[in-house]
Design a protein around this motif. Structure first.
Motif, PDB file in Angstrom:
ATOM      1  N   PRO A   1      81.271 -72.534  97.104  1.00 24.30           N
ATOM      2  CA  PRO A   1      80.997 -73.648  98.018  1.00 24.30           C
ATOM      3  C   PRO A   1      79.516 -73.987  98.106  1.00 24.30           C
ATOM      4  CG  PRO A   1      82.516 -72.073  99.008  1.00 24.30           C
ATOM      5  CD  PRO A   1      82.001 -71.437  97.755  1.00 24.30           C
ATOM      6  N   HIS A   2      78.669 -72.967  97.972  1.00 24.94           N
ATOM      7  CA  HIS A   2      77.224 -73.162  98.033  1.00 24.94           C
ATOM      8  C   HIS A   2      76.571 -72.217  97.017  1.00 24.94           C
ATOM      9  CE1 HIS A   2      77.577 -75.550 101.693  1.00 24.94           C
ATOM     10  NE2 HIS A   2      78.354 -74.600 102.201  1.00 24.94           N
ATOM     11  N   PRO A   3      75.350 -72.512  96.610  1.00 26.60           N
ATOM     12  CA  PRO A   3      74.663 -71.580  95.707  1.00 26.60           C
ATOM     13  C   PRO A   3      74.240 -70.318  96.452  1.00 26.60           C
ATOM     14  CG  PRO A   3      73.179 -73.324  96.382  1.00 26.60           C
ATOM     15  CD  PRO A   3      74.534 -73.693  96.919  1.00 26.60           C
ATOM     16  N   HIS A   4      74.205 -69.196  95.748  1.00 28.02           N
ATOM     17  CA  HIS A   4      73.731 -67.958  96.354  1.00 28.02           C
ATOM     18  C   HIS A   4      72.208 -67.947  96.468  1.00 28.02           C
ATOM     19  CE1 HIS A   4      77.692 -66.971  94.622  1.00 28.02           C
ATOM     20  NE2 HIS A   4      77.784 -66.047  95.542  1.00 28.02           N
ATOM     21  N   PHE A   5      71.548 -68.641  95.539  1.00 31.93           N
ATOM     22  CA  PHE A   5      70.096 -68.627  95.495  1.00 31.93           C
ATOM     23  C   PHE A   5      69.557 -70.041  95.322  1.00 31.93           C
ATOM     24  CE2 PHE A   5      71.262 -64.429  93.689  1.00 31.93           C
ATOM     25  CZ  PHE A   5      70.686 -63.629  94.668  1.00 31.93           C
ATOM     26  N   LEU A   6      68.328 -70.224  95.771  1.00 31.72           N
ATOM     27  CA  LEU A   6      67.641 -71.494  95.639  1.00 31.72           C
ATOM     28  C   LEU A   6      66.174 -71.201  95.364  1.00 31.72           C
ATOM     29  CD1 LEU A   6      67.683 -74.625  96.009  1.00 31.72           C
ATOM     30  CD2 LEU A   6      67.168 -74.208  98.433  1.00 31.72           C
ATOM     31  N   ALA A   7      65.619 -71.830  94.344  1.00 25.94           N
ATOM     32  CA  ALA A   7      64.198 -71.673  94.016  1.00 25.94           C
ATOM     33  C   ALA A   7      63.530 -73.045  94.105  1.00 25.94           C
ATOM     34  CB  ALA A   7      64.030 -71.091  92.617  1.00 25.94           C
ATOM     35  N   ILE A   8      62.420 -73.110  94.846  1.00 17.59           N
ATOM     36  CA  ILE A   8      61.704 -74.363  95.045  1.00 17.59           C
ATOM     37  C   ILE A   8      60.246 -74.159  94.647  1.00 17.59           C
ATOM     38  CG2 ILE A   8      61.163 -76.213  96.659  1.00 17.59           C
ATOM     39  CD1 ILE A   8      63.326 -75.122  98.509  1.00 17.59           C
ATOM     40  N   ASP A   9      59.739 -75.028  93.785  1.00 18.36           N
ATOM     41  CA  ASP A   9      58.346 -74.967  93.349  1.00 18.36           C
ATOM     42  C   ASP A   9      57.569 -76.134  93.960  1.00 18.36           C
ATOM     43  OD1 ASP A   9      59.010 -72.798  91.762  1.00 18.36           O
ATOM     44  OD2 ASP A   9      59.322 -74.018  89.973  1.00 18.36           O
ATOM     45  N   PHE A  10      56.456 -75.810  94.628  1.00 19.03           N
ATOM     46  CA  PHE A  10      55.590 -76.833  95.194  1.00 19.03           C
ATOM     47  C   PHE A  10      54.202 -76.762  94.559  1.00 19.03           C
ATOM     48  CE2 PHE A  10      58.577 -76.153  98.747  1.00 19.03           C
ATOM     49  CZ  PHE A  10      58.925 -77.466  99.045  1.00 19.03           C
ATOM     50  N   ALA A  11      53.591 -77.907  94.392  1.00 22.61           N
ATOM     51  CA  ALA A  11      52.175 -77.977  94.051  1.00 22.61           C
ATOM     52  C   ALA A  11      51.370 -78.064  95.344  1.00 22.61           C
ATOM     53  CB  ALA A  11      51.891 -79.198  93.180  1.00 22.61           C
ATOM     54  N   VAL A  12      50.127 -77.594  95.292  1.00 25.75           N
ATOM     55  CA  VAL A  12      49.215 -77.739  96.422  1.00 25.75           C
ATOM     56  C   VAL A  12      48.354 -78.972  96.154  1.00 25.75           C
ATOM     57  CG1 VAL A  12      47.375 -76.681  97.784  1.00 25.75           C
ATOM     58  CG2 VAL A  12      49.182 -75.249  96.786  1.00 25.75           C
ATOM     59  N   CYS A  13      48.514 -79.998  96.984  1.00 22.15           N
ATOM     60  CA  CYS A  13      47.823 -81.277  96.760  1.00 22.15           C
ATOM     61  C   CYS A  13      47.018 -81.654  98.007  1.00 22.15           C
ATOM     62  CB  CYS A  13      48.840 -82.379  96.455  1.00 22.15           C
ATOM     63  SG  CYS A  13      49.863 -82.053  95.009  1.00 22.15           S
ATOM     64  N   ARG A  14      46.082 -82.587  97.815  1.00 24.19           N
ATOM     65  CA  ARG A  14      45.306 -83.092  98.946  1.00 24.19           C
ATOM     66  C   ARG A  14      45.773 -84.507  99.260  1.00 24.19           C
ATOM     67  NH1 ARG A  14      41.107 -80.989 101.358  1.00 24.19           N
ATOM     68  NH2 ARG A  14      40.610 -79.587  99.620  1.00 24.19           N
ATOM     69  N   ASN A  15      46.154 -84.704 100.504  1.00 18.77           N
ATOM     70  CA  ASN A  15      46.580 -86.032 100.938  1.00 18.77           C
ATOM     71  C   ASN A  15      45.394 -86.996 100.861  1.00 18.77           C
ATOM     72  OD1 ASN A  15      47.045 -88.281 102.871  1.00 18.77           O
ATOM     73  ND2 ASN A  15      48.985 -87.213 103.215  1.00 18.77           N
ATOM     74  N   PRO A  16      45.505 -88.093 100.121  1.00 12.75           N
ATOM     75  CA  PRO A  16      44.358 -89.001  99.959  1.00 12.75           C
ATOM     76  C   PRO A  16      43.927 -89.680 101.250  1.00 12.75           C
ATOM     77  CG  PRO A  16      46.354 -89.965  99.024  1.00 12.75           C
ATOM     78  CD  PRO A  16      46.684 -88.553  99.367  1.00 12.75           C
ATOM     79  N   SER A  17      44.834 -89.757 102.227  1.00 10.64           N
ATOM     80  CA  SER A  17      44.487 -90.426 103.491  1.00 10.64           C
ATOM     81  C   SER A  17      43.847 -89.468 104.481  1.00 10.64           C
ATOM     82  CB  SER A  17      45.740 -91.059 104.111  1.00 10.64           C
ATOM     83  OG  SER A  17      46.301 -92.020 103.238  1.00 10.64           O
ATOM     84  N   THR A  18      44.478 -88.296 104.673  1.00 10.07           N
ATOM     85  CA  THR A  18      43.984 -87.344 105.670  1.00 10.07           C
ATOM     86  C   THR A  18      43.063 -86.288 105.068  1.00 10.07           C
ATOM     87  OG1 THR A  18      45.847 -85.816 105.349  1.00 10.07           O
ATOM     88  CG2 THR A  18      46.147 -87.622 106.919  1.00 10.07           C
ATOM     89  N   LEU A  19      43.101 -86.145 103.742  1.00 11.11           N
ATOM     90  CA  LEU A  19      42.343 -85.113 103.005  1.00 11.11           C
ATOM     91  C   LEU A  19      42.833 -83.698 103.310  1.00 11.11           C
ATOM     92  CD1 LEU A  19      38.692 -86.511 103.181  1.00 11.11           C
ATOM     93  CD2 LEU A  19      40.456 -86.908 101.445  1.00 11.11           C
ATOM     94  N   GLU A  20      43.961 -83.601 104.033  1.00  8.34           N
ATOM     95  CA  GLU A  20      44.552 -82.276 104.281  1.00  8.34           C
ATOM     96  C   GLU A  20      45.335 -81.817 103.053  1.00  8.34           C
ATOM     97  OE1 GLU A  20      47.021 -82.213 107.690  1.00  8.34           O
ATOM     98  OE2 GLU A  20      45.361 -82.400 109.120  1.00  8.34           O
ATOM     99  N   LEU A  21      45.385 -80.495 102.877  1.00  9.08           N
ATOM    100  CA  LEU A  21      46.218 -79.942 101.819  1.00  9.08           C
ATOM    101  C   LEU A  21      47.676 -79.994 102.263  1.00  9.08           C
ATOM    102  CD1 LEU A  21      44.151 -76.805 100.733  1.00  9.08           C
ATOM    103  CD2 LEU A  21      44.298 -79.019  99.591  1.00  9.08           C
ATOM    104  N   GLU A  22      48.560 -80.288 101.309  1.00  3.78           N
ATOM    105  CA  GLU A  22      49.978 -80.354 101.616  1.00  3.78           C
ATOM    106  C   GLU A  22      50.787 -79.999 100.376  1.00  3.78           C
ATOM    107  OE1 GLU A  22      50.518 -84.364 102.905  1.00  3.78           O
ATOM    108  OE2 GLU A  22      50.742 -85.142 100.871  1.00  3.78           O
TER     109      GLU A  22
END
Length: 290
Positions: free
Chosen positions: A87-108
């Motif tokens: 019914p659902h997966p047993h595992f989930l893998a998520i990859d994110f990049a670390v980027c800088r928001n061009p408007s706020t300049l915060e990392l996200e």
């Protein structure tokens, strides 16, 4: 980012310590390391952690939508439709990049890839401890979210893999596992959870059951910890003769079932909306090219 942790790590870093880390891996798992190991972990602060959790929770909410399977049904190739989907997966893998928001300049975080498929779950546990031991990282820092720690992380995955099934009746399934670049993770998985890597060509059917030879003994397979990416078989192994029929309803539980590799993938991206996901649509839905 967590600037104090970064400054401390950088001040104490040395090439000698890094080489010591590599030598420890080689000593404990000889000949298994076949990729570059990062010289440093990434140190994130509470704000960035909260953004990661918000993005991850939004993905999970999407996966729990009652229309998920209808959205993703066309993602599964007909030749790779396998009985016994969970019914659902047993595992989930998520990859994110670390980027800088061009408007706020915060990392996200910005989503790169997501998979309903196990990743380097043994290696990540092992490497985090090596970093801590070799570079004397503070105990106040953790590689885990929420209430997990080194022990409960191992136990949580153990619960998914074992249940009440004898370990010898669970196999880590891959094609030529001894030649895969991820074989270090396979070795750590066997060390941690007692699950042996087995080549897809080395399992065989008897009626509705699957078997493999373990130390010369025939053992029935009750669970498959699946690391085979089935849609790569034709491309990477064009002459491979499968010993089993993928369409046969064998008495075995897939962890995670191969369908989830296709369902939770780039195919799902158009359903994800928000600041941490790329704006995506199917080419067939494009009305006008700009």
């Amino acid at each position: 980012m967590e600037t104090n942790a970064r400054k401390t790590f950088n001040a104490e870093f040395s090439e000698e310590k890094y080489q010591s880390l590599l030598q420890t891996i080689e000593a404990e798992f000889p000949g298994q390391l076949d990729f570059r190991v990062a010289e440093s972990p990434v140190f994130i602060d509470r704000l960035f952690k909260s953004k990661l959790l918000m993005a991850a929770n939004q993905i999970v909410d999407t996966l729990l939508h009652p229309d998920l399977k209808s959205w993703t049904e066309n993602a599964i190739p007909d030749r790779l439709r396998i009985p016994g989907e969970s019914p659902h997966p047993h595992f989930l893998a998520i990859d994110f990049a670390v980027c800088r928001n061009p408007s706020t300049l915060e990392l996200e975080p910005q989503l790169i890839e997501l998979q309903g498929f196990p990743s380097l779950f043994g290696y990540q546990w092992y490497l985090s401890q090596l970093y801590r031991d070799v570079f004397s990282i503070s105990d106040h820092l953790t590689p885990y979210f929420q209430t997990l720690n080194d022990q409960t992380y191992v136990q949580r995955i153990e619960q998914k893999l074992w249940g009440d099934t004898p370990k010898e009746q669970i196999v880590l399934l891959e094609i030529e596992p001894e030649r895969q670049k991820t074989r270090l993770d396979f070795a750590i998985t066997e060390h941690l959870w007692g699950i042996r890597p087995v080549c897809l060509t080395q399992i065989y059917p008897k009626g509705n059951q699957l078997f493999y030879l373990r130390d010369g003994r025939e053992v029935q397979i009750k669970k498959i910890y699946n690391r085979v990416i089935f849609d790569e078989i034709d491309r990477l192994y064009p002459d491979l003769q499968l010993p089993i029929s993928l369409q046969h309803p064998y008495e075995v539980e897939w962890i995670t079932h191969p369908h989830w590799f296709f369902r939770i993938s780039k195919y799902l991206l158009p359903q994800l909306k928000g600041p941490y996901f790329p704006a995506t649509q199917f080419l067939s839905d494009v009305q006008e090219l700009s």
